[in-house]
Design a protein around this motif. Sequence first.
Motif, short mmCIF file in Angstrom:
data_model
loop_
_atom_site.label_atom_id
_atom_site.label_comp_id
_atom_site.label_asym_id
_atom_site.label_seq_id
_atom_site.Cartn_x
_atom_site.Cartn_y
_atom_site.Cartn_z
N UNK A 117 -3.95 25.15 33.76
CA UNK A 117 -3.75 24.20 32.84
C UNK A 117 -4.36 23.31 32.18
N UNK A 118 -3.97 23.01 30.88
CA UNK A 118 -4.99 22.28 30.01
C UNK A 118 -4.60 20.54 30.19
N UNK A 119 -5.35 19.55 30.44
CA UNK A 119 -4.78 18.17 29.97
C UNK A 119 -4.98 17.72 29.59
N UNK A 120 -3.52 16.47 28.75
CA UNK A 120 -4.01 15.37 27.42
C UNK A 120 -3.69 14.53 27.89
N UNK A 121 -4.59 13.11 27.34
CA UNK A 121 -5.00 11.91 28.09
C UNK A 121 -4.36 10.98 26.35
N UNK A 122 -3.76 9.53 27.09
CA UNK A 122 -3.90 8.63 26.18
C UNK A 122 -4.48 7.59 26.92
N UNK A 123 -5.87 6.54 26.27
CA UNK A 123 -6.54 5.67 27.49
C UNK A 123 -5.70 4.58 26.64
N UNK A 124 -5.37 4.78 25.10
CA UNK A 124 -4.90 3.10 25.01
C UNK A 124 -4.93 2.07 26.19
N UNK A 125 -3.37 2.49 26.72
CA UNK A 125 -3.17 1.89 27.90
C UNK A 125 -4.15 0.51 28.27
N UNK A 126 -5.45 1.20 28.50
CA UNK A 126 -6.67 0.55 28.48
C UNK A 126 -7.16 -0.37 28.74
N UNK A 127 -6.82 -0.46 26.69
CA UNK A 127 -7.53 -1.12 25.98
C UNK A 127 -6.11 -2.93 26.11
N UNK A 128 -7.61 -3.70 26.46
CA UNK A 128 -6.71 -5.02 26.94
C UNK A 128 -7.23 -5.91 26.20
N UNK A 129 -8.28 -6.36 25.74
CA UNK A 129 -9.17 -7.09 24.63
C UNK A 129 -9.84 -6.60 23.93
N UNK A 130 -10.04 -7.75 22.86
CA UNK A 130 -11.26 -7.67 21.86
C UNK A 130 -12.73 -6.40 22.06
N UNK A 131 -12.90 -7.02 23.18
CA UNK A 131 -13.86 -6.31 23.78
C UNK A 131 -13.90 -5.01 24.68
N UNK A 132 -12.81 -4.99 24.98
CA UNK A 132 -12.65 -3.52 24.82
C UNK A 132 -12.20 -2.50 23.47
N UNK A 133 -11.93 -3.70 22.59
CA UNK A 133 -11.76 -2.53 21.21
C UNK A 133 -12.86 -1.74 20.60
N UNK A 134 -14.16 -3.04 20.59
CA UNK A 134 -15.26 -2.69 20.67
C UNK A 134 -15.70 -2.24 20.12
N UNK A 135 -15.72 -1.57 21.97
CA UNK A 135 -16.60 -0.65 23.54
C UNK A 135 -15.72 0.51 22.80
N UNK A 136 -14.73 0.86 23.16
CA UNK A 136 -13.40 1.93 22.22
C UNK A 136 -14.05 2.31 20.98
N UNK A 137 -14.59 1.64 19.88
CA UNK A 137 -14.52 2.09 18.65
C UNK A 137 -15.57 1.96 18.57
N UNK A 138 -17.19 1.94 19.24
CA UNK A 138 -18.48 1.75 18.81
C UNK A 138 -18.53 3.38 19.78
N UNK A 139 -17.99 3.61 21.05
CA UNK A 139 -17.70 5.42 21.22
C UNK A 139 -17.27 6.45 20.79
N UNK A 140 -15.99 5.62 20.15
CA UNK A 140 -15.72 7.03 18.68
C UNK A 140 -16.74 7.09 18.14
#
Length: 243
Positions: free
Chosen positions: A93-116
Amino acid sequence: VLNAEDADQWRGIADAADAARARGVAATFVWALPQVIRDGFVCFDQEDDVQAFDDVLFPIALGREAEVAPEVSTTIVTSAGGTEARNAEWAEARTHYDVGPGVRSEADIAALLGFFRARMGPAKGFRLRDPFDWEGVDEALGVGDGAAASFQLVRHYGGVARRITRPVSGTVRVALDGVETEAFSLGAGGVVTLDAAPDEGVEVSASFVFDVPVRFAEDRLTVSRATFLAGAAVSVPLVEVRE
């Protein structure tokens, strides 16, 4: 290049243009459009190769709440009488993920955008710690034959074996017939190499923590403060990478 029979001069012109740019000249121009068209001269800028995988872990705090969706590919043919013939097209199998539910603060958004941005979207893979499946315990790797010393780390799901290519360094423990040994090295791609080939019939097993190689599934990442403040989870799809 005035004459068509001198078309081999284009190579020298291209080399001179490249040399000028290497010295810091912002741009060079080949000002001879009729001759360029006549001789079919084409010059491509060569970009640096993109490293296909960054050996970094997706932020744990974001990945911990990931939604997980294993995917298989199956061909099903149904006869006129209603019986089925099924064929599994993938070995695992190949796994798909959605990590969106882990975004809970503006700091999380900043970390996600930087990682992207650092991964250039889907261009570069990275590690993800699967919140539901991240450890192998006493997994059978193979049986000694007196000659082979290298064994691939695998995770078993019934009769299906999954290759583990991104084990976590320092967590791999190897055993021979159930007796742990430190006489081994861990190579690229999750390959364990014993210092000496195990004797014939000796069972080789391992326990380890592992990450899943993944990439962003889309070229665009959309998040907004309004969506976050409204309590709606953003969608950040990832997909497992075959290695």
